[in-house]
Enzyme design. Structure first.
Site, short mmCIF file in Angstrom:
data_model
loop_
_atom_site.label_atom_id
_atom_site.label_comp_id
_atom_site.label_asym_id
_atom_site.label_seq_id
_atom_site.Cartn_x
_atom_site.Cartn_y
_atom_site.Cartn_z
N ARG A 35 -18.84 13.79 13.80
CA ARG A 35 -19.53 13.17 12.74
C ARG A 35 -20.52 12.24 12.98
NH1 ARG A 35 -14.26 12.35 8.60
NH2 ARG A 35 -13.94 14.86 8.40
N LEU A 61 -17.45 13.02 -1.53
CA LEU A 61 -17.31 13.90 -0.12
C LEU A 61 -17.65 15.23 -0.62
CD1 LEU A 61 -16.83 13.41 2.89
CD2 LEU A 61 -14.29 13.71 2.17
N GLN A 65 -17.67 4.93 10.21
CA GLN A 65 -18.18 6.32 10.46
C GLN A 65 -18.84 6.78 9.12
OE1 GLN A 65 -15.09 9.72 10.10
NE2 GLN A 65 -15.74 9.90 12.13
N PHE A 81 -12.83 22.52 12.96
CA PHE A 81 -13.58 21.18 12.50
C PHE A 81 -14.17 20.49 13.51
CE2 PHE A 81 -12.28 17.97 9.14
CZ PHE A 81 -12.30 18.98 8.23
N HIS A 116 -19.96 9.86 7.27
CA HIS A 116 -19.72 11.27 6.99
C HIS A 116 -20.98 12.08 6.70
CE1 HIS A 116 -18.08 15.03 5.45
NE2 HIS A 116 -17.06 14.58 5.91
N GLY A 161 0.90 -1.33 -0.06
CA GLY A 161 0.08 0.06 0.06
C GLY A 161 0.78 1.09 -0.04
N HIS A 184 1.03 -3.90 -8.52
CA HIS A 184 1.24 -5.30 -8.09
C HIS A 184 0.32 -5.50 -7.04
CE1 HIS A 184 5.19 -5.27 -9.85
NE2 HIS A 184 5.59 -6.17 -9.39
N ARG A 244 -14.06 8.60 15.01
CA ARG A 244 -12.97 9.41 14.54
C ARG A 244 -13.37 10.75 14.23
NH1 ARG A 244 -10.67 11.74 10.02
NH2 ARG A 244 -12.33 10.45 8.61
N HIS A 301 -17.72 6.33 5.40
CA HIS A 301 -16.60 7.10 5.08
C HIS A 301 -15.26 6.57 5.43
CE1 HIS A 301 -14.14 10.73 4.22
NE2 HIS A 301 -14.01 10.84 5.47
N GLU A 357 -15.75 18.20 5.60
CA GLU A 357 -16.40 18.91 6.75
C GLU A 357 -15.72 20.36 6.74
OE1 GLU A 357 -16.39 16.19 10.01
OE2 GLU A 357 -15.50 17.58 11.40
#
Lengths: 118, 248, 601, 184
Positions: free
Chosen positions: C288, C243, C231, C117, C233, C12, C156, C391, C356, C246
């Site tokens: 949220r 999205l 979560q 936020f 959103h 990743g 890959h 979160r 989300h 926020e």
């Protein structure tokens, strides 16, 4: 041609840019003037007086020289765009032609001035 | 009843096919349907072997670039409603080798992005601010390169550029834009390093200012402008280098 | 089978993967770092993050405030020692990004700017206009090209981890471009594959967010922690689920129902703050989970707006003005105009809650280590313990760099201390994993992959949504079990090897089904309401019984077994989670109490 | 599915040299580049004018009448169209090579000076020079008095062998005589 480590294009691009401005701003007037010559010899003489007297003609031929380099720079690149693999030969020929035409202008101007002074 | 549209997709499977062939589909769509959703519905219901790259579906990841009626676009930001009454012909992104169906080999483009040193190189004799401090960069300094930092690396400008089509050595719009983005960042001191690539024939000097890259860029980055600015910088650099002694 | 040796393998290449690669390369330049990703790094889903990254920077802010917001936001299910480490390292990492060239938005004097936020007491969210994730990811990717010891394996697809007697020795991957299998032997492996939100039909995530890393670790016995906390959103576009950050509400945007009423004040987030002056922890700046839950309540009361794309409420940004929107939220304007044909300057934007973020993930300790030796996990795929039950916005982007770095350094140390084992047995394991993946491919069977995926998405949406009941969860579990059965019978038409997306999406579906099951069973067993896991049949938070992490352990032939582990409470004892005026009163009370104690001593 | 040996076979689409006919944008670009041929032709005309001038006044006069020939007028009209097309494509590109960051007082934001203003500015320049040129041309005495201390043309006319020229000593007489000569 001059520099190995980098492209010399800035020189030709500079001339191309200046030439482009001249073509865009000055050429329309000049073309209109030449198209007006049919009225009379007086117009011709007057046009001649302008482009043949030393100072204005010096300005005039420098405009023409810039237009030459502008046009031939575009010819070089358009050849490339038409998938012609342009190499150093094409470069020499095309920009050589531009140098030749510029030289012709300067020589004519010199002769005119020379003839007139002596 | 949702409208219908005919979509012809260029297929190519390296094991079976010698060259690409066309396959047509009929797709229903509403006002919001994007080409990406259409391709996904084709893959889900009509032709599961159809392969293409996609991920974010909101025009920010840069995966789904492809040719729509000859114009390079992002599939996720192309809407079928704009092609009502026409046919849509979908081909892989131009100027790149076709790996399979609509997937192209972008490695030349990605390699060029990496070759240009796309990272902050601290200015000589100036150390980076401490761990709890930032470089001071006013909004005006930020604005100088902000537009050119919006490139999502989708490769659409390479598909639009005839100079890249004719000469794959050309660094290309996105790479030159990224160079200009870092050269103009007030925190960076690597300009001299990167100008070596810009000054080459394959740098900014392969560009004849067709301008189609800026026309097609889905994020309005205007790479053509970055290249012209690059030419001005390169020309200045050429002049300065004339006066600098060779030995320097 | 092509075998490649590396010291550290990273699966990743998003925010965490890239930061881990840079950290490993910086710590020990002669280590060979293999950065493996199923897409080019700049396509990773970090690119779609808009809002911002939290880091204490203002004078009137403090690490304790950030600690308190995060733990309270997580409804006290956070590992408080890990949160403490987290809050102490956020700002440092964000400054590091700034030194690497990240174009953070600035105040007129050139200093970093922050914006309010959800759930944050003091504005501390750094932002780069409304494309923070995009700029962070591109900065990290471009900076990673500086390190020659990072070798990238782009496109890959990781089929499996090579695990032998509880230690990991690398991964087996499919090179999609060349259509060959490549085993990458490594001394330590970091999983940074992001969330698993594609379990749900309607989400804000990209197509690649299929929780591959979670499933791989899960299948090798590593428990998945807190998987029931998913979560929603509050503001995603209807239809496509894109999205609307926020940040819109942080800049002053408001949510109104069909009567134009700002309904959030009815749900413990009031009183109503004046238009255009957002107040931390009030109204639209609530966390949220609360804001999404308020939508559901409005929906039940029938006060949401009906559209051909489903029920929505209005996100109204008109009062902010065109210039301000163009400077602070240009991307939002672009998305709204393109995808729902609405210009935020002139009309309100229709939005609805969308899945989300996956709070849960691979169980790791505070140093991103898992139960398997040499296996580390960072970012959304991991449950390092800072998010708990919910979160807070802008804690995730910064988590990728804070714990990405930790994972990179830990894995580098582990790799330096160990030697490669001999390759032969590993190739054997790799071959078995490959055969298992190849067993899916067959022309005769009948089940359609996309059909199963959609049914799974719908089942999760209905059964394990914003509000859950025992009955709705069981219904989803039965459906998932049936789908797992049908999955054994899926038909894959594509027998080719180059970019065989038909086969790869089938493998991804297998990962999703496993993760979905872990979510479902964890939700079933948590008979209480906490953070984003709200039960209609158990509406109260039950700390005696459920102040615990849920652990879902893989069981090849049946339901995952659910066990619980303790939650580390260090500084902040559990208390009632309050927002709006309640929060203010609670704070005044706490201060008064502190003075009294101070007075008596 | 043989996953050992790669069967990768990227297909490279051929590069045709008629790429620019396939899209309006490219054709407009090639036309823009093509204007250079007409510009070159006109420059050669002007060179011709100079060379003609070297051979003396009647050379000058002959060339002028050549330029006055309807075909040449048409050709020069074409050159004029090309040059104007060049101007209309040249000026919009100018702002791209210039970054002017200004602080927008209303919103306090830093913005790029919009390309439109630069283009309008430059078009004004074009218009001014063209009009100025025409005025000066038809009232050359303004220019004559300003720029020609040597009166080069008069000397050329006089230095020619009178027999080959209609006689007359001053410019005015020469032009009148030539006028009559043409009139016959």
């Amino acid at each position: 041609m001059f520099r190995k480590d980098r492209s010399d294009e800035p020189i030709y691009w500079g001339l191309f840019g200046a030439g482009g401005m001249v073509v865009a701003i000055a050429l329309p007037v000049i073309i209109l003037a030449t198209m007006g010559l049919t009225h009379s010899l007086t117009d011709t003489v007057m046009f001649g007086e302008i482009i043949l007297s030393p100072l204005p003609s010096l300005v005039f031929i420098s405009l023409m020289i810039l237009c030459t380099w502008h046009a031939l720079h575009r010819v070089y690149h358009t050849l490339h765009d038409l998938n012609v693999h342009v190499g150093t030969l094409h470069h020499l020929v095309i920009y050589g032609l531009a140098a030749l035409i510029s030289l012709a202008f300067i020589v004519c101007w010199a002769i005119l001035v020379f003839k007139n002074i002596f | 009843m949702a409208d219908k549209i005919k979509i012809t997709v260029q297929r190519y499977r390296p094991e079976q096919d010698r060259e690409p062939w066309d396959q047509s589909f009929e797709v229903e769509y509403t006002r919001e349907t994007s080409l990406l959703e259409a391709l996904n519905s084709i893959k889900d219901t009509q032709e599961p072997t159809l392969s293409f790259r996609w991920s974010c579906r909101m025009a920010i990841c840069g995966s789904c670039g492809m040719m729509v009626n000859g114009v390079p676009k992002l599939a996720c930001k192309t809407f079928l409603r704009d092609y009502a009454g026409q046919e849509m012909r979908i081909e892989p992104l131009a100027n790149f080798p076709v790996e399979r169906d609509l997937v192209v080999d972008l490695s030349d483009f990605i390699e060029k992005l990496e070759r240009i040193k796309p990272y902050i190189i601290p200015k000589k004799g100036e150390s980076q601010p401490g761990e709890q401090r930032e470089y001071i960069q006013t909004p005006a300094q930020l604005e100088k390169y902000r537009q050119f930092s919006m490139c999502i690396n989708c490769g659409i400008c390479y598909a639009a550029c005839p100079q890249y089509k004719l000469n794959k050595e050309f660094l290309g719009p996105a790479a030159l834009t990224l160079i200009y983005r870092y050269n103009e960042d007030s925190r960076d001191g690597g300009k001299e390093e990167r100008m070596k690539l810009v000054n080459q024939d394959t740098g900014v000097w392969s560009c004849s200012f067709v301008g189609y890259c800026s026309e097609c860029c889905p994020k309005g980055v205007d790479p053509a402008s970055a290249i012209q600015l690059g030419k001005v910088e390169s020309a200045k650099d050429y002049l300065i280098s004339m006066f600098k002694k060779k030995g320097e | 089978m092509d075998v490649v040796k590396a010291d550290v393998a990273i699966v990743g290449a998003g925010g965490s993967g890239l930061r881990a690669a840079i950290a490993a390369a910086e710590l020990n330049p002669d280590l060979k770092v293999a950065l493996i990703s199923k897409v080019y790094p700049m396509r990773s889903h970090t690119v779609a993050a808009e809002g911002g990254a939290a880091g204490v920077v203002r004078d009137d802010d403090s690490l304790d405030y950030h600690f308190h917001d995060t733990v309270a936001g997580g409804d006290w299910l956070c590992e408080q020692d890990v949160v403490d480490y987290f809050v102490h390292n956020t700002t440092r990492e964000l400054y590091q990004l700034e030194h690497w060239g990240c174009p953070w938005s600035r105040k007129p004097d050139g200093r970093i700017n922050v914006r309010p936020f959800g759930g944050m007491k003091v504005p501390r969210t750094w932002f780069a206009a409304d494309k923070t994730g995009f700029h962070m990811l591109h900065t990290l990717f471009q900076t990673s090209t500086k390190y020659k010891s990072i070798i990238r394996y782009d496109e890959h697809f990781v089929l499996d981890l090579l695990v032998r007697d509880n230690q990991v020795y690398g991964v087996v991957t499919l090179d999609m471009q060349n259509g060959v299998v490549r085993m990458i032997q490594a001394k330590s492996v970091i999983i940074a594959t992001g969330g698993s939100n594609r379990c749900y039909r309607f989400n804000t995530n990209g197509g690649i967010v299929t929780g591959d890393g979670m499933a791989l670790a899960y299948r090798h016995g590593v428990p998945l922690r807190d998987m029931e906390f998913v979560q929603y959103h509050p503001t995603g576009l209807p239809g496509c689920g894109i999205l609307m950050t926020e940040g819109c509400r942080g800049e002053g945007g408001v949510l109104t129902n069909k009567d134009g009423y700002r309904y959030l004040q009815d749900y413990g987030l009031g009183p109503e703050t004046p238009l255009g002056q957002p107040k931390s922890k009030y109204m639209e700046l609530g966390p949220r989970d609360r804001v999404s839950q308020a939508f559901w309540q409005e929906q039940q009361k029938g006060r949401t707006i009906k559209t051909h794309l489903g029920d929505v409420v209005n996100l109204d940004l008109r009062h902010l003005g065109a210039d301000y929107l163009e400077e602070r939220l240009p991307f939002i304007c672009e998305l709204a105009r393109a995808y729902v044909g609405v210009d935020p300057v002139k009309e309100p934007v229709p939005v609805r809650p969308t899945v989300h973020y996956t709070m849960g993930g691979i169980e790791t300790n505070g140093r991103t280590g898992t139960r398997i030796a040499g296996l580390y996990a960072a970012g959304e795929c991991a449950s390092v313990g800072i998010h708990g039950a919910n979160r807070l916005g802008s804690n995730s982007l910064v988590e990728t760099v804070v714990f990405g770095r930790v994972a990179g350094e830990e894995a580098a140390k582990f790799a330096a201390e160990n030697e490669h084992t001999d390759t032969a047995p590993l190739t054997q394991i790799a071959q078995e994993s490959l055969d298992k993946a190849l067993s899916l491919v067959s022309g005769e069977r009948s089940e359609s992959v996309s059909q199963i995926r959609n049914e799974m998405g719908d089942a999760m949406e209905e059964g394990i949504g914003i509000y859950r009941t025992d009955e709705s969860i069981r219904k989803t579990i039965d459906k998932l079990t049936a789908l797992k059965e049908r999955y054994r019978n899926i038909k894959i038409n594509d027998q080719s090897t180059i970019f065989n997306t038909d086969w790869l999406t089938a493998i991804e579906l297998g990962f999703l089904l496993g993760n979905a099951e872990a979510m479902a069973y964890s939700a079933l067993n948590r008979t209480e309401s906490r953070g984003s896991h709200q039960r209609l049949d158990f509406t109260e938070r039950n700390d005696e019984q459920f102040l615990k992490h849920s652990l879902a352990t893989y069981n090849p032939d049946g339901a995952p077994s659910i066990t619980y582990s303790d939650v580390k409470i260090t500084k902040l004892p559990p208390a009632k989670r309050v927002y709006g005026i309640e929060a203010e009163n609670a704070e005044k009370a706490a201060k008064a109490a502190a003075q009294n104690n101070g007075g008596n001593q | 599915m043989d996953l050992e040996k790669s069967t990768r076979q990227p297909y490279v689409r051929p590069v045709d040299s008629t790429w620019w006919t396939k899209k309006g944008f490219y054709t407009a670009y090639m036309l823009r580049e093509g204007t250079c041929l007409l510009v070159l032709a006109f420059v050669l005309e002007m060179l011709g004018f100079y060379i003609a001038a070297l051979t003396g006044a009647n050379g000058l006069w002959k060339f002028a009448s050549f330029l006055g020939h309807p075909v040449m007028i048409a050709f020069n009209a074409l050159v004029l169209v090309a040059v104007l097309y060049h101007a209309f494509t040249w000026f919009p590109l100018m702002p791209k090579a210039l970054r002017v960051i200004v602080k927008d007082t209303k919103s306090g934001l830093y913005k790029l000076l919009d390309g439109k203003y630069l283009v309008i500015l430059l078009f004004a320049a074009l218009l001014g020079v063209t009009v100025g040129g025409i005025v000066l041309f038809y009232y050359p005495e303004l220019l004559g008095r300003l720029l020609s201390p040597f009166g080069l043309v008069k000397s050329i006319v006089e230095s020619q062998d009178p027999s080959s020229m209609p006689n007359g000593d001053t410019m005015k007489d020469v032009s009148k005589l030539v006028q009559d000569y043409i009139g016959k």
